[in-house]
Design a protein around this motif. Structure first.
Motif, PDB file in Angstrom:
ATOM      1  N   GLY A  58      73.029 139.460  21.369  1.00 26.75           N
ATOM      2  CA  GLY A  58      73.359 138.190  22.020  1.00 26.75           C
ATOM      3  C   GLY A  58      74.591 137.481  21.467  1.00 26.75           C
ATOM      4  O   GLY A  58      74.848 136.334  21.807  1.00 26.75           O
ATOM      5  N   LYS A  59      75.382 138.177  20.649  1.00 23.27           N
ATOM      6  CA  LYS A  59      76.557 137.537  20.016  1.00 23.27           C
ATOM      7  C   LYS A  59      77.556 137.035  21.062  1.00 23.27           C
ATOM      8  O   LYS A  59      78.014 135.890  21.002  1.00 23.27           O
ATOM      9  CB  LYS A  59      77.266 138.526  19.070  1.00 23.27           C
ATOM     10  CG  LYS A  59      76.389 139.080  17.964  1.00 23.27           C
ATOM     11  CD  LYS A  59      77.138 140.063  17.076  1.00 23.27           C
ATOM     12  CE  LYS A  59      77.609 141.349  17.743  1.00 23.27           C
ATOM     13  NZ  LYS A  59      76.536 142.219  18.241  1.00 23.27           N
ATOM     14  N   THR A  60      77.905 137.930  21.988  1.00 30.80           N
ATOM     15  CA  THR A  60      78.890 137.544  23.001  1.00 30.80           C
ATOM     16  C   THR A  60      78.348 136.416  23.871  1.00 30.80           C
ATOM     17  O   THR A  60      79.069 135.467  24.198  1.00 30.80           O
ATOM     18  CB  THR A  60      79.270 138.775  23.851  1.00 30.80           C
ATOM     19  OG1 THR A  60      79.960 139.693  23.005  1.00 30.80           O
ATOM     20  CG2 THR A  60      80.159 138.412  25.022  1.00 30.80           C
ATOM     21  N   THR A  61      77.073 136.497  24.197  1.00 27.96           N
ATOM     22  CA  THR A  61      76.465 135.445  25.022  1.00 27.96           C
ATOM     23  C   THR A  61      76.523 134.100  24.300  1.00 27.96           C
ATOM     24  O   THR A  61      76.795 133.061  24.914  1.00 27.96           O
ATOM     25  CB  THR A  61      75.008 135.824  25.354  1.00 27.96           C
ATOM     26  OG1 THR A  61      75.008 137.128  25.942  1.00 27.96           O
ATOM     27  CG2 THR A  61      74.374 134.841  26.310  1.00 27.96           C
ATOM     28  N   LEU A  62      76.303 134.116  22.998  1.00 28.15           N
ATOM     29  CA  LEU A  62      76.368 132.868  22.235  1.00 28.15           C
ATOM     30  C   LEU A  62      77.797 132.307  22.256  1.00 28.15           C
ATOM     31  O   LEU A  62      78.013 131.111  22.475  1.00 28.15           O
ATOM     32  CB  LEU A  62      75.882 133.105  20.793  1.00 28.15           C
ATOM     33  CG  LEU A  62      75.916 131.894  19.871  1.00 28.15           C
ATOM     34  CD1 LEU A  62      75.097 130.730  20.429  1.00 28.15           C
ATOM     35  CD2 LEU A  62      75.398 132.268  18.471  1.00 28.15           C
ATOM     36  N   LEU A  63      78.756 133.196  22.054  1.00 20.64           N
ATOM     37  CA  LEU A  63      80.159 132.760  22.094  1.00 20.64           C
ATOM     38  C   LEU A  63      80.493 132.212  23.491  1.00 20.64           C
ATOM     39  O   LEU A  63      81.087 131.135  23.621  1.00 20.64           O
ATOM     40  CB  LEU A  63      81.049 133.966  21.768  1.00 20.64           C
ATOM     41  CG  LEU A  63      82.382 133.694  21.102  1.00 20.64           C
ATOM     42  CD1 LEU A  63      82.185 133.063  19.733  1.00 20.64           C
ATOM     43  CD2 LEU A  63      83.170 134.990  20.958  1.00 20.64           C
ATOM     44  N   ASN A  64      80.070 132.946  24.510  1.00 20.88           N
ATOM     45  CA  ASN A  64      80.364 132.534  25.887  1.00 20.88           C
ATOM     46  C   ASN A  64      79.694 131.208  26.256  1.00 20.88           C
ATOM     47  O   ASN A  64      80.142 130.536  27.189  1.00 20.88           O
ATOM     48  CB  ASN A  64      79.909 133.619  26.875  1.00 20.88           C
ATOM     49  CG  ASN A  64      80.819 134.837  26.851  1.00 20.88           C
ATOM     50  OD1 ASN A  64      81.904 134.788  26.285  1.00 20.88           O
ATOM     51  ND2 ASN A  64      80.380 135.920  27.458  1.00 20.88           N
ATOM     52  N   SER A  65      78.627 130.866  25.537  1.00 15.76           N
ATOM     53  CA  SER A  65      77.959 129.590  25.811  1.00 15.76           C
ATOM     54  C   SER A  65      78.883 128.426  25.493  1.00 15.76           C
ATOM     55  O   SER A  65      78.765 127.352  26.069  1.00 15.76           O
ATOM     56  CB  SER A  65      76.714 129.426  24.934  1.00 15.76           C
ATOM     57  OG  SER A  65      75.852 130.492  25.117  1.00 15.76           O
ATOM     58  N   MET A  66      79.799 128.643  24.535  1.00 21.48           N
ATOM     59  CA  MET A  66      80.601 127.527  24.037  1.00 21.48           C
ATOM     60  C   MET A  66      81.764 127.172  24.945  1.00 21.48           C
ATOM     61  O   MET A  66      82.420 126.163  24.723  1.00 21.48           O
ATOM     62  CB  MET A  66      81.073 127.818  22.612  1.00 21.48           C
ATOM     63  CG  MET A  66      79.903 127.857  21.641  1.00 21.48           C
ATOM     64  SD  MET A  66      80.443 128.098  19.959  1.00 21.48           S
ATOM     65  CE  MET A  66      79.270 129.339  19.425  1.00 21.48           C
ATOM     66  N   ASN A  67      82.042 127.990  25.938  1.00 18.22           N
ATOM     67  CA  ASN A  67      82.961 127.498  26.977  1.00 18.22           C
ATOM     68  C   ASN A  67      82.438 127.792  28.388  1.00 18.22           C
ATOM     69  O   ASN A  67      83.212 127.900  29.324  1.00 18.22           O
ATOM     70  CB  ASN A  67      84.399 127.976  26.761  1.00 18.22           C
ATOM     71  CG  ASN A  67      84.536 129.460  26.879  1.00 18.22           C
ATOM     72  OD1 ASN A  67      83.543 130.160  27.068  1.00 18.22           O
ATOM     73  ND2 ASN A  67      85.753 129.958  26.798  1.00 18.22           N
TER      74      ASN A  67
END
Ligand SMILES: Nc1ncnc2c1ncn2[C@@H]1O[C@H](COP(=O)(O)OP(=O)(O)O)[C@@H](O)[C@H]1O
Ligand SMILES: [Mg+2]
Length: 267
Positions: A58-67
């Motif tokens: 879920g790393k990319t999903t977490l990053l993508n949550s921020m924008n």
């Protein structure tokens, strides 16, 4: 023995003023699959935070949550809050274009547009339609200087970006984001397609960028996380297991899952 040598000093004392991103109980479902489960983390300003964990955690999903990039997936369900500058970016009235200007993003594979070096860096500024040619030129030069690329490209700004090496292209992507003066820079495995020298260059660049920007980076390279990040978050199957200063996480992990991961017990 400590395998993870470090060269940064983290901010130890966290106060609300130096929290750049405050994630509160964030859950994300994509196509009916729970990808992030109740994540809360407070990311300190002007520092580098790494997100580590197994592929698919879920790393990319977490990053993508921020924008708010997860919203590009048709079937998504996002709950919880992400506070930046006292604004909840997930609020339905939030201006997403403005958010994405303020929260820049760089991906694993450099993805220059089929345009010149100059046009690649100036792309976002041009879209905003509020700057003069002179202001755009200045911003492009400054962004390229800050991305450590100016000396290598200043005599060929109007040549296609595709002529640059992979490492140069990745710095170009960083310059493209920096041109918009983001407060936060998200990088998703920014060096995994690069050779060791180009990687070192980007790592050193990130150290200098954190004076003005908060950096959140996904990496599958634990040595890299330990080497350059002030804080590290370990995610396992969509849950945040541990988030602390990198020294503690890599030398005295508090959770068995973290320890298993950093000692290579699972990939
Ligand atoms: N569009 C999507 N639809 C359904 N599941 C997805 C989608 N995107 C990602 N996932 C799933 O979410 C999980 C986390 O993905 P991701 O955030 O890309 O992980 P990581 O970056 O840690 O490798 C994976 O199991 C992946 O299959
Ligand atoms: Mg990923």
């Amino acid at each position: 023995m400590n395998l993870f040598s470090r060269k940064t000093t983290p901010l130890k004392k966290l106060t609300p003023e130096n929290i750049a991103v405050n994630i509160e109980s964030l859950s994300v479902e994509l196509n009916n699959k729970v990808v992030l489960d109740n994540i809360s983390m407070r990311i300190p300003a002007y520092s580098i935070t790494s997100i580590i964990g197994q592929s698919g955690c879920g790393k990319t999903t977490l990053l993508n949550s921020m924008n708010r990039m997860n919203e590009l997936i048709t079937d998504h369900k996002i709950t919880g809050h992400i506070w930046m500058d006292k604004r909840d970016i997930n609020h339905k009235r939030e201006n997403v274009a403005r958010l994405r200007t303020n929260v820049g993003m760089v991906f694993q594979q450099p993805n220059p547009f089929p345009m010149t070096i100059y046009e690649n860096v100036g792309f976002g500024l041009k879209l905003q339609q509020q700057y003069s040619r002179r202001q755009i030129d200045d911003a492009i030069e400054k962004a390229l200087i800050n991305a450590g690329l100016w000396d290598e490209v200043k005599d060929r700004l109007h040549e296609p970006a595709m002529i640059l090496s992979g490492g140069q292209q990745q710095r170009l992507m960083i310059a493209r984001a920096l041109a918009l003066k983001p407060q936060i820079l998200l990088l998703d495995e920014p060096t995994s397609a690069l050779d060791p020298l180009a990687t070192l260059f980007i790592e050193e660049l990130m150290q200098s960028l954190k004076q003005h920007t908060t950096i959140v980076m996904v990496t599958h390279n634990m040595q890299q996380a330990a080497r350059i990040s002030d804080y590290t978050a370990f995610i396992h199957k969509g849950e945040l297991i541990e988030y602390t200063d990198s020294d503690s996480l890599f030398t005295q992990p508090k959770h068995k899952q973290t320890e298993d991961y950093i000692t290579g017990r699972y990939g």
